[in-house]
Structure formats: C-alpha cells, structure tokens
Write an enzyme that holds these catalytic residues in place. Structure first.
Site, PDB file in Angstrom:
ATOM      1  N   PRO A   2      38.896  12.871 122.839  1.00  0.00           N
ATOM      2  CA  PRO A   2      37.491  12.878 122.439  1.00  0.00           C
ATOM      3  C   PRO A   2      36.857  11.504 122.623  1.00  0.00           C
ATOM      4  O   PRO A   2      37.448  10.479 122.286  1.00  0.00           O
ATOM      5  CB  PRO A   2      37.554  13.261 120.953  1.00  0.00           C
ATOM      6  CG  PRO A   2      38.824  14.035 120.827  1.00  0.00           C
ATOM      7  CD  PRO A   2      39.774  13.390 121.784  1.00  0.00           C
ATOM      8  N   GLU A   3      35.660  11.498 123.201  1.00  0.00           N
ATOM      9  CA  GLU A   3      34.929  10.258 123.415  1.00  0.00           C
ATOM     10  C   GLU A   3      33.786  10.188 122.415  1.00  0.00           C
ATOM     11  O   GLU A   3      33.700  11.006 121.498  1.00  0.00           O
ATOM     12  CB  GLU A   3      34.448  10.197 124.865  1.00  0.00           C
ATOM     13  CG  GLU A   3      35.597  10.246 125.871  1.00  0.00           C
ATOM     14  CD  GLU A   3      35.149  10.183 127.319  1.00  0.00           C
ATOM     15  OE1 GLU A   3      34.012   9.733 127.578  1.00  0.00           O
ATOM     16  OE2 GLU A   3      35.930  10.590 128.205  1.00  0.00           O
ATOM     17  N   HIS A 102      49.991  23.027 112.165  1.00  0.00           N
ATOM     18  CA  HIS A 102      49.545  21.703 112.591  1.00  0.00           C
ATOM     19  C   HIS A 102      48.511  21.114 111.631  1.00  0.00           C
ATOM     20  O   HIS A 102      47.878  20.105 111.950  1.00  0.00           O
ATOM     21  CB  HIS A 102      48.965  21.763 114.001  1.00  0.00           C
ATOM     22  CG  HIS A 102      49.940  22.256 115.035  1.00  0.00           C
ATOM     23  ND1 HIS A 102      51.177  21.672 115.230  1.00  0.00           N
ATOM     24  CD2 HIS A 102      49.859  23.278 115.920  1.00  0.00           C
ATOM     25  CE1 HIS A 102      51.818  22.313 116.198  1.00  0.00           C
ATOM     26  NE2 HIS A 102      51.047  23.287 116.619  1.00  0.00           N
TER      27      HIS A 102
END
Length: 293
Positions: A2-3, A102
């Site tokens: 992710p940016e 998770h």
C-alpha cells in the site's frame, strides 16, 4: 505494498470510528508481526482515548491520551477491519471476509456516537508492524522522512536541491523516502509518464535543467500531487490484497495509463508505441519508449 493513497483511504475510513473512542480491551494473537510488538503494548493501550487518527507517509499514526502514538505500517498485505462490536464471535460478519486465522490484533472500543466498536488488524504475510512512540521522543520510523508530497514543502525547488549532483535515476530519487515521503512504485510511474520523463534519467540532469526550464520540475511536482489526489478520490488501487477499512476495493487501477500495461498501446493519442516493462533497482518500471525518451 500500500502506498500513500491506500493508507490515506484506510485512515479516512477508520477516523469516524476511532477518534474519541476509548480502548477497552486489546488482544494480541501472536507475539510479533514483522517485528515484535512493543513492550507492554496491551497495558499501554487499554484505557486510553484516541485523540486523532493521522497519517505520515505510509504510516497510520494514532494519537493517544497517554501522549503516546501508535504507529502502524501495513506492509504487503496488512489491513484493518472496523465495525460494530458483536459479543458472539461466531456471529461476527466482516464484509472483507478475510481469514480470521490472520487476525493478529483485536481491539474493543467504546465510541461516544458509534457505540461498541471492534477493530481488527489482519495480515496474512505478517510484513506489517506496530510501534508505540512517546510525543517528542526520537522516532526511528518518521524522523528521517522528507516532506509529504501533498504539502507545500514539496516543490520544484525542493526536488532541484535534493537532486543536485546525484547520478541515480529520477525514479530512484522519488522513491527515496528521505527526499519525499509516501511515494511508491505505482504513482511514481504514473506521474513520470504524465510528464514524459524517462524514469532512468539522472536526478542531476533534472536539477540542472531546472535552472533553465523551471516548468519541468514544477510540472512533475504538480503531476505527482494530481495523481495522488485522483487516486485518493478513487479509494486507492487494488492490485491484490488492498481493501479499505469497510472492506471495499480501490478503483484507481482502472485509470492506470502506464503501470502494469506492458505490451499495450500507449495511452497518449497518436503515439502508437507499446508500453515496456523494465527493471530498475529490482522493481518493475513501466515506460513508453517514445513519450518518455
């Protein structure tokens, strides 16, 4: 990974549920992610009120009433799920439908208007990490970072100064978090394409050109800002794992003009060249050989 637009999308999705909420309970389902959790993390979080949910570069920064900040980096596949708390675990339905095995961090909070809220951090690859840093203390994660690309401090003059004398490619410079914070491969490729700049062009060449042609670097900074703002408006880009805090996908990937378009015709009218994939510093770089020559 992710940016900036993806992390900003997550931040804006979490903010209405977290700001003003008190953390009642924290559960860590393992001792670490990419790195061990900070010492006494549960004790330091429980009972605190969240003052603000911010972002710095690719980090979420959650300001607490204890005057500590919870930093969270999503790594490659990390995501937050947020919603109304349901006591019966088997009855919980999360729109993201991520595997609960998770779910590594779970928080139960009380919000003044949202009521009981559950926040879950899910990370199949466990490349993400969290830390707690006191206000004013040295911050190994943030102290070295350059200006935010959407801030006034990110300018043509800043790039010219930081690029001066450097022979490394301009794309390498834009990915250097010490020069500008939060940019990643996708949005750098898109902005360089918009400006017709060869990603392999030395930084020094652009700094030298700025002395005679200021419009070039000024145009690049503006292209970066435009690309990021459009991506944020679209909810970021979903290539594989990314979803926002409500479980929705981002849609900016449908607007890519160069990234991931190897072998496709250039998006610029009248060009006709095919987009090429080249490797720079181990990363895929997508370029039009004609428009970015």
């Amino acid at each position: 990974m992710p940016e900036l637009p993806e992390v900003e999308t997550v931040r804006s999705g979490l903010e209405p549920f977290l700001t003003g909420a008190t953390i009642n309970e924290v559960k860590l389902n393992r001792p670490d992610l990419r790195f061990p959790f900070p010492d006494n993390m549960v004790k330091r979080l429980e009972g605190q009120t969240i003052q603000h949910v911010g972002r710095r570069a690719k980090y979420l920064v959650v300001e607490l009433s204890s005057r500590e900040n919870l930093l969270a980096h999503l790594g490659m596949s990390g995501s937050f799920k947020v919603g109304q708390y349901v006591p019966d675990a088997e009855a919980r339905v999360h729109k993201q439908k991520l595997s609960p095995k998770h779910d590594h961090v779970t928080m139960r909070l009380t919000h003044p208007t949202q009521g009981e809220v559950e926040l879950i951090y899910n990370d199949p690859r466990r490349f993400g990490y969290m830390d707690l840093i006191a206000d004013g203390a040295p911050n190994k994660h943030l102290d070295h970072l350059g200006p935010e690309p959407l801030s006034n401090q990110f300018s043509a003059e800043h790039l010219a100064m930081r690029f001066a004398g450097k022979r490394s490619p301009v794309k390498t410079g834009l990915l250097d978090q010490r020069i500008v914070a939060g940019l990643g491969n996708i949005y750098v490729c898109e902005a360089l394409f918009e400006m017709g700049i060869d990603p392999f062009k030395p930084m020094a060449a652009l700094a030298d050109a700025h002395k005679k042609e200021p419009a070039l670097l000024d145009g690049l900074t503006q292209a970066i800002k435009r690309t990021l703002l459009v991506a944020i408006e679209a909810g970021g880009s979903t290539l594989k794992d990314f979803k926002n805090a409500q479980g929705d996908l981002g849609y900016f990937q449908h607007q890519f003009k160069v990234y991931g378009r190897e072998g496709e015709v250039c998006a610029n009218e009248g060009c006709g060249s095919l987009i090429e994939r080249r490797v720079l510093s181990g990363r895929s770089t997508f370029v039009c050989p004609t428009c970015q020559s």
